[in-house]
Structures are given as C-alpha cells and as structure tokens.
Design an enzyme around this catalytic site. Structure first.
Site, mmCIF file in Angstrom:
data_model
loop_
_atom_site.group_PDB
_atom_site.id
_atom_site.type_symbol
_atom_site.label_atom_id
_atom_site.label_comp_id
_atom_site.label_asym_id
_atom_site.label_seq_id
_atom_site.Cartn_x
_atom_site.Cartn_y
_atom_site.Cartn_z
ATOM 1 N N CYS A 181 0.816 -1.208 0.000
ATOM 2 C CA CYS A 181 0.000 0.000 0.000
ATOM 3 C C CYS A 181 0.856 1.267 0.000
ATOM 4 O O CYS A 181 1.760 1.406 0.820
ATOM 5 C CB CYS A 181 -0.855 -0.041 1.266
HETATM 6 P P1 IMP Z 1 -0.962 -7.190 3.504
HETATM 7 O O1 IMP Z 1 -1.522 -8.445 4.093
HETATM 8 O O2 IMP Z 1 -0.142 -6.394 4.468
HETATM 9 O O3 IMP Z 1 -0.214 -7.456 2.230
HETATM 10 O O4 IMP Z 1 -2.202 -6.245 3.169
HETATM 11 C C1 IMP Z 1 -3.284 -6.644 2.360
HETATM 12 C C2 IMP Z 1 -4.294 -5.513 2.296
HETATM 13 O O5 IMP Z 1 -3.719 -4.353 1.691
HETATM 14 C C3 IMP Z 1 -5.503 -5.786 1.441
HETATM 15 O O6 IMP Z 1 -6.459 -6.635 2.045
HETATM 16 C C4 IMP Z 1 -6.037 -4.373 1.181
HETATM 17 O O7 IMP Z 1 -6.789 -3.872 2.260
HETATM 18 C C5 IMP Z 1 -4.756 -3.562 1.100
HETATM 19 N N1 IMP Z 1 -4.398 -3.290 -0.305
HETATM 20 C C6 IMP Z 1 -4.366 -4.142 -1.349
HETATM 21 N N2 IMP Z 1 -3.952 -3.547 -2.462
HETATM 22 C C7 IMP Z 1 -3.715 -2.267 -2.145
HETATM 23 C C8 IMP Z 1 -3.264 -1.134 -2.918
HETATM 24 O O8 IMP Z 1 -2.973 -1.200 -4.110
HETATM 25 N N3 IMP Z 1 -3.168 0.027 -2.227
HETATM 26 C C9 IMP Z 1 -3.481 0.137 -0.901
HETATM 27 N N4 IMP Z 1 -3.877 -0.899 -0.154
HETATM 28 C C10 IMP Z 1 -4.001 -2.099 -0.783
#
Ligand code: IMP
Length: 338
Positions: A181
C-alpha cells in the site's frame, strides 16, 4: 513498567501498530498443551477453524485459493478481477466450496444474484468505505438479497454506525497498513493498525452494534494475528502472508536460482494497466508451497499464544487486557539475531 489495558491503548497519545505492542501473560495458565485450545468460531454464520480470511487481490485469491481455504476452515474472497467466477455461475456450476466473492461498485447484478443463491458472502471491495456510493450499494444489496455483506475500509470508528445502519455485516479495518500500500505516502491518510482496531472495537461496544471486525493489512506473522485478535478483531485478512503460495493465481517464476510469485496491490499499475492514480506497489515474493503450511503455522502460533495467555477460546483472547508498549530497543530485542 506500566501494563496497558485495551482502554489505555485506546487513550494512548500516539497511533500504535503491531510492532509497537506485545502481549503480556499475567496469569498461571491452565492450558496443558496448545492442541487443547479451541480456535473454532462462527463468522457471519460460517463455522471456521482458523480466524483467517484471504484478501480479494488478484495475486492472492482466485477460485483454487478460495476452495483450499474453505477446506482448511478459513474463508477466501475471490478477487473482483477474476472472470472465471462468472463462468462458473454461467455454466450452472455451483460455486462448490467457495464462500465469498468480491464486487466493485459497478459489478453486474447477476453476480450478486448468483452469489446470493449460493449462500456466499459478498465483499464490496473498495479502498474507502466512508463513501455515500458504498453505503448505497450495501443498502441496495441488503434490501434485495439475503446475503452477508463485507464493506471496507475504515481506519476508525467514527462512521461505524452508518455502515451498520446500511446493513454491513462486517467491516475491513485498516487504511495505509497493507504491505503493498502506498496510500499513506500518496495521500497522507492512515492510522497504525492497533489504534484503528481498538478504536473500532470500542465504538462497536459503546454503540452496541452488530458488525464483525476484520483486521486488514500489515500482518507479518502468526504473532501479529494473535495481537490483532487481542485488540478486538474477530478475524484477520491476509494478503502478503498468503502471497507466493501454490494456490495463488499466477505463475511460479525462476529468477536468481530461486522460485518466486508475483504479489501486487489492487491499485497498482499492473492491475489498473493505465496511468491513473496509483496507490499500490508490485513485487516478487518467494514461492512458499502449499497454503496449508502457512495456515497451519498461523494456527500453531495462535494456539501457543493462547496457551501462554490462559485462553481456551478466541473469545478469551479477544478479552485480553494486558499489553506492553515497546521501546524501539525492546522491539529489536524481540527479534532473533544471527
Ligand atoms: P498485507 O496483508 O499487508 O499485504 O495487506 C493486504 C491488504 O492491503 C488488502 O487486504 C487491502 O486492504 C490492502 N491493499 C491491497 N492492495 C492495495 C493497494 O494497491 N493500495 C493500498 N492498499 C491495498
């Protein structure tokens, strides 16, 4: 050192995230072995064994991942870019073993109708739940169909009642914390995950709302899963931890004598394929083999945390009220050294 309660963390002057806190065992545990604790619970009417829901990202959840997560007692939300769900439905193929699909604000009605017929959860997959069109969509779906609806995302509880009044059954909590993100960098918006979760948790309690809380983004390992639940989340949503597994969509790539898979944000250039506003990154993550190993690792870590903390059930874990706020050096001390 002060032992912080959840309420103390809610009143803390700075925004906190998982690496800022730690769980403190303060009682003699009556749990003999970690296999003894119970991680079964009900989420939106479904019996689950491990509190994990996969993110509806195009490099995380397709049909294969969704089905395998169902087998493992979790939930997978098929991403809204995946047209094969529609094909499955069109061929009269019931979405056997699938539990949730995501839609955009403009997704066609048929998808929602079929999802409803198949008793699937519908996730309105937007970056910002605090938006009149998201609320309207949620109201529309709830008035027409008998489905459970997940909305997202929010970073604090200020609008929780409005989301609940619009019929939302669950909400994704987390803005700016996802590993792919760039929202905070691009917009300056976002709060640390621990502070976000606790604020929404207390809002739900104070306003007596019936809405499930999903900790979404920034979870790096089983310890963060335990922390998210102790901060009041009902379930965690994972992107990166599941990325790179065999069941994710996409090819295994050989590079530099290692195996990798692609992982990218839903708002990255790779997904949007045009030069509009980009709020997500793209990367390669090491190939991890079967998602079963990842889920088992989470289950083991969570059970062990519960055994340390004398928790027999996930409800006990959610009621944990003994936290440390870590200095940077005590955080670093917690990490293994080579
Ligand atoms: P991670 O488990 O830390 O990789 O976070 C996953 C979460 O990041 C997802 O469920 C979304 O809420 C968020 N997310 C996914 N794609 C994006 C993006 O392109 N920009 C911002 N947040 C994102």
């Amino acid at each position: 050192m002060k032992i912080y309660t959840k309420q103390d963390l809610n009143d803390y002057s700075l925004s906190l995230t998982y690496d800022d806190i730690s769980l403190i065992p303060t009682r003699i545990s009556q749990v003999k072995t970690r296999s003894e604790v119970n991680t079964k619970f009900k989420f939106l009417g479904l019996e689950l064994s491990v509190p994990v829901i996969s993110s509806p990202m195009d490099t995380v959840t397709g049909i294969e991942m969704a089905k395998e997560l169902t087998n493992l007692g979790c939930i997978g939300i098929v991403n809204r870019f995946d047209s094969s769900v529609k094909e499955l439905f069109a061929n009269g193929n019931l979405a056997d073993g699938m539990r949730a699909v995501s839609i955009s604000l403009t997704s066609d009605e048929q998808l929602i109708e079929r999802a409803s017929e198949n008793n699937m959860i519908v996730c309105i997959d937007t970056a910002n739940a605090n938006n009149a069109y998201v609320l309207k969509k949620c109201e529309e779906i709830k008035s027409k169909y008998k489905v459970k609806v997940i909305v997202g995302n929010i970073a604090n509880g200020a609008t929780l009642k409005q989301l609940s009044d619009a019929g939302a059954d669950a909400v994704r909590i987390g803005i700016g914390g996802g590993s792919m993100c760039t929202t905070s960098v691009q917009t300056g918006i976002g709060i640390g995950q621990v502070s976000s979760l606790i604020d929404v948790y207390y809002t739900r309690k104070k306003e007596k709302l019936d809405i499930a809380l999903i900790a979404d983004g920034g979870i790096k390992g089983p310890g963060d899963v335990a922390k998210a639940l102790a901060c009041g989340a009902d379930i965690v949503m994972l992107g990166r931890m599941l990325a790179g597994t065999k069941e994710t969509p996409g090819e295994v790539i050989k590079y530099d004598d290692q195996l990798w898979k692609k992982y990218r944000g839903s708002a990255s250039f790779g997904v949007k394929m045009k030069n509009e506003f980009i709020e997500g990154e793209e990367t390669l993550v090491p190939y991890k083999g079967s998602v079963k190993n990842v889920v088992n690792g989470i289950s083991d870590g969570l059970r062990s945390a519960m055994s340390y903390l004398n928790c027999e059930s996930l409800d006990d874990l959610k009621n944990i009220d003994s936290f440390a706020v870590l200095s940077t050096s005590s955080y670093l001390e917690r990490l293994p050294r080579k």
